[in-house]
Design a protein around this motif. Structure first.
Motif: not given
Length: 224
Positions: A178, A181, A186, A193, A205-206, A209
């Motif tokens: 997080r 990001i 990136w 992640l 969710v990760p 992402q």
């Protein structure tokens, strides 16, 4: 010496009684009387599915700092029941990985962070980390504080300190992602992640992402 099969059957019998009764105290007493954490960690690694589930549940009750890594490895077990029980035990063991007085301090800090009171949580979290420098969860909570206060550079540092103490701490990997990001880092976010999802495969969710970042990076490379 007690026959290993007998010891395993005792664990499974206690586990089945627990599932039927939800009597945590009785299960805890049975486990404490018959098993060392090191024995349970071995059963978590080598037992069949039911034994592994029982061992993970037991470690959540009697585990100490020595079982954090075995539980971290079990977060990727092929059986979802083992993964879920190991996750609960892993989190409980992280909290217990210090002196009892530090446990209570940590729980107060976590309560403040959960309520969004990051400025109030930060000073006691830093004091706790100073008093218990090997307490990984204290470093993680400092990261949560800094992130909540909008200081992603300091949060990144705290999450990395947590991971230096416990490489299986997947919430810290997610926190690190997080922060990166937010800073448009990136590739660093993607690495974090991927580490989190390799430890804990159920993190949807990760995982999503990470897919989005891969697409973003791929588009940037094609445009470049």
């Amino acid at each position: 010496m007690t026959n290993p099969a007998l010891r395993t059957s005792r664990l499974v019998s206690g586990y089945r009684r627990y599932l039927a009764s939800a009597d945590t105290l009785r299960f805890a007493q049975q486990v404490s009387e018959c098993y060392l954490p090191s024995t349970l960690a071995k059963l978590l690694r080598l037992g069949d599915i039911e034994v592994r589930r029982a061992a993970a549940l037991a470690l959540g009750i009697v585990g100490d700092s020595s079982v954090i890594e075995p539980l971290g490895r079990a977060l990727g077990d092929c059986d979802r029941g083992v993964r879920l029980a190991s996750d609960d035990a892993f989190r409980a063991s992280l909290v217990r990985d210090a002196a009892p007085v530090h446990h209570q301090q940590l729980l107060q800090i976590m309560h403040l962070n959960d309520g969004g009171e990051f400025a109030a949580a930060l000073p006691p979290a830093m004091i706790l980390a100073n008093h218990a420098p090997m307490y990984a969860e204290a470093r993680h909570q400092i990261g949560v504080c800094w992130e909540g206060l909008g200081n992603n550079a300091q949060a990144d540092k705290a999450f990395r300190q947590c991971l230096w103490l416990c490489r299986f701490h997947y919430p810290a990997w997610i926190g690190l992602a997080r922060c990166r990001i937010e800073r448009n880092q990136w590739r660093g976010a993607l690495i974090a992640l991927e580490r989190a999802t390799s430890i804990c495969p159920d993190l949807e969710v990760p995982r999503a992402q990470a897919r989005a970042i891969r697409r973003r990076l791929g588009q940037s490379e094609r445009q470049g």
